[in-house]
Design an enzyme around this catalytic site. Structure first.
Site, PDB file in Angstrom:
ATOM      1  N   ARG A  99      72.682   8.459 125.519  1.00 38.81           N
ATOM      2  CA  ARG A  99      72.494   8.606 124.068  1.00 38.81           C
ATOM      3  C   ARG A  99      73.836   8.996 123.442  1.00 38.81           C
ATOM      4  NH1 ARG A  99      69.344   6.495 120.751  1.00 38.81           N
ATOM      5  NH2 ARG A  99      67.497   7.129 121.934  1.00 38.81           N
ATOM      6  N   GLN A 112      63.929  -2.842 124.419  1.00 35.24           N
ATOM      7  CA  GLN A 112      64.843  -2.667 123.289  1.00 35.24           C
ATOM      8  C   GLN A 112      66.294  -2.640 123.777  1.00 35.24           C
ATOM      9  OE1 GLN A 112      64.553  -1.532 119.741  1.00 35.24           O
ATOM     10  NE2 GLN A 112      65.722   0.347 119.618  1.00 35.24           N
ATOM     11  N   ARG A 157      72.845  -1.701 129.211  1.00 33.54           N
ATOM     12  CA  ARG A 157      73.153  -0.273 128.997  1.00 33.54           C
ATOM     13  C   ARG A 157      72.462   0.626 130.012  1.00 33.54           C
ATOM     14  NH1 ARG A 157      69.815   2.120 123.777  1.00 33.54           N
ATOM     15  NH2 ARG A 157      67.790   1.234 124.264  1.00 33.54           N
ATOM     16  N   HIS A 214      77.307  -0.716 120.430  1.00 32.35           N
ATOM     17  CA  HIS A 214      76.504   0.224 119.624  1.00 32.35           C
ATOM     18  C   HIS A 214      77.256   1.551 119.471  1.00 32.35           C
ATOM     19  CE1 HIS A 214      73.033   2.640 118.503  1.00 32.35           C
ATOM     20  NE2 HIS A 214      72.157   1.696 118.762  1.00 32.35           N
ATOM     21  N   ASP A 227      69.012   2.224 108.593  1.00 34.02           N
ATOM     22  CA  ASP A 227      68.921   1.309 109.740  1.00 34.02           C
ATOM     23  C   ASP A 227      69.050  -0.110 109.192  1.00 34.02           C
ATOM     24  OD1 ASP A 227      68.463  -0.033 112.073  1.00 34.02           O
ATOM     25  OD2 ASP A 227      66.544   0.937 112.535  1.00 34.02           O
ATOM     26  N   GLU A 243      77.782  -0.676 114.377  1.00 31.16           N
ATOM     27  CA  GLU A 243      77.639  -1.509 115.571  1.00 31.16           C
ATOM     28  C   GLU A 243      78.105  -2.932 115.280  1.00 31.16           C
ATOM     29  OE1 GLU A 243      73.486  -1.000 116.781  1.00 31.16           O
ATOM     30  OE2 GLU A 243      73.512   0.888 115.692  1.00 31.16           O
TER      31      GLU A 243
HETATM   32  O1  BG6 Z   1      66.798   4.483 120.579  1.00 28.67           O
HETATM   33  P1  BG6 Z   1      67.604   3.245 120.892  1.00 28.67           P
HETATM   34  O2  BG6 Z   1      66.843   2.224 121.673  1.00 28.67           O
HETATM   35  O3  BG6 Z   1      68.917   3.598 121.536  1.00 28.67           O
HETATM   36  O4  BG6 Z   1      67.947   2.575 119.502  1.00 28.67           O
HETATM   37  C1  BG6 Z   1      68.616   3.284 118.515  1.00 28.67           C
HETATM   38  C2  BG6 Z   1      68.745   2.451 117.251  1.00 28.67           C
HETATM   39  O5  BG6 Z   1      69.624   1.380 117.503  1.00 28.67           O
HETATM   40  C3  BG6 Z   1      69.957   0.614 116.347  1.00 28.67           C
HETATM   41  O6  BG6 Z   1      70.834  -0.397 116.730  1.00 28.67           O
HETATM   42  C4  BG6 Z   1      68.717   0.014 115.757  1.00 28.67           C
HETATM   43  O7  BG6 Z   1      69.049  -0.689 114.572  1.00 28.67           O
HETATM   44  C5  BG6 Z   1      67.693   1.093 115.471  1.00 28.67           C
HETATM   45  O8  BG6 Z   1      66.482   0.511 114.994  1.00 28.67           O
HETATM   46  C6  BG6 Z   1      67.422   1.908 116.716  1.00 28.67           C
HETATM   47  O9  BG6 Z   1      66.528   2.981 116.399  1.00 28.67           O
END
Ligand code: BG6
EC number: 5.1.3.15
Length: 274
Positions: free
Chosen positions: A56, A75, A80, A148, A193, A248
């Site tokens: 994170r 997602q 990653r 990101h 977002d 990003e």
């Molecule tokens: O919690 P994650 O999977 O790392 O994603 C974090 C954020 O990443 C961003 O790129 C997205 O636009 C968001 O919608 C998302 O909440």
């Protein structure tokens, strides 16, 4: 308990006195300190350094899909969450690699591929280059992607992001509404977002404690993200939502990248101190 390879960190030193750190876990850049000693990259103090987890903070590599823009139910894809190999390293640069034999593949993914992530330090700059090769001799390879980046900010209300005026964005904090950016400065007021499409030039972040310019190659779109208090409280591995804004560099809004058998693609971002 994570193994040593998951926890491995590569440290770089620039000729100008800058430094950087990259984890093999996700090839995630976790630190960029410019020569003035300022840390430019945010990492949550509660980030998980474990096999199969994403860190994170830093610069996770979203591949082979950004968000849910692709065939996977995972997602941001699996790059990653995978442990990359260090292929080459010198004082100020490193190349990490990942392929289908070393990745923690998502359910439903079977295509072969070869990824390289090169991180290099220059004077007041850090460059990340993601190279993708389709190693399948007969099938094409399709993906969306993003670098990101969690930029550390001294004071969230002072944040101003420029370079986005007049552009259309998908507002994911408002059910995907399509909006045109009116202001010449984007500020972070509540949850943000947004996926800005086809951003033509540099994007600049300024905050009370400094600034960064972001240049991109083959990553036409730009995401701006901060979860604000309510959403952040549901992210167990996020210590301080006020400490960062994500900007990003992405290929996510239009058609995915399509690579013919044997073909390659290169995407790059360059951050420099303002
Ligand atoms: O919690 P994650 O999977 O790392 O994603 C974090 C954020 O990443 C961003 O790129 C997205 O636009 C968001 O919608 C998302 O909440």
């Amino acid at each position: 308990m994570a193994g040593e390879s998951e926890l491995r960190e590569v440290r770089l030193e620039g000729d100008d006195g800058s430094s950087a750190a990259i984890r093999t876990q996700g090839a995630t850049l976790t630190s960029w300190k410019t020569a003035d000693g300022q840390e430019r990259i945010f990492v949550s103090s509660t980030a998980k350094y474990e096999r199969g987890a994403a860190i994170r903070g830093g610069v996770p590599v979203c591949w082979p899909q950004f968000a849910m823009r692709g065939p996977l139910r995972q997602q941001h894809g699996f790059a990653r969450n995978s442990t990359w190999q260090v292929a080459r390293q010198d004082k100020a640069s490193v190349v990490l690699t990942l392929d289908e034999t070393t990745a923690k593949l998502a359910e439903g993914w079977s295509a072969p591929f070869a990824l390289e992530m090169e991180v290099s330090l220059g004077k007041d700059t850090l460059t990340q280059e993601l190279r993708v090769r389709n190693t399948d001799p007969t099938q094409s390879l399709s993906f969306t992607t993003a670098l990101h980046t969690y930029f550390t900010v001294s004071d969230l209300p002072s944040v101003e992001i420029s370079g986005l005026q007049g552009l259309q964005y998908d507002d994911n904090a408002r059910n995907g509404a399509i909006v045109t950016e009116q202001g010449d400065r984007v500020r972070i007021e509540g949850e943000v977002d947004r996926l800005y499409e086809a951003v033509p030039g540099a994007v600049e972040l300024r905050h009370a404690g400094g600034g960064v310019r972001l240049l991109r190659h083959a990553l036409p779109d730009v995401v701006v993200w901060n979860p604000a208090e309510d959403k952040a409280s549901r992210l167990a591995d996020l210590s301080d939502w006020r400490g960062f804004v994500c900007i990003e560099a992405a290929h996510a809004a239009g058609a995915p990248v399509e690579l013919a058998p044997g073909a390659s693609w290169v995407g790059r971002q360059e951050m420099s101190k303002l």
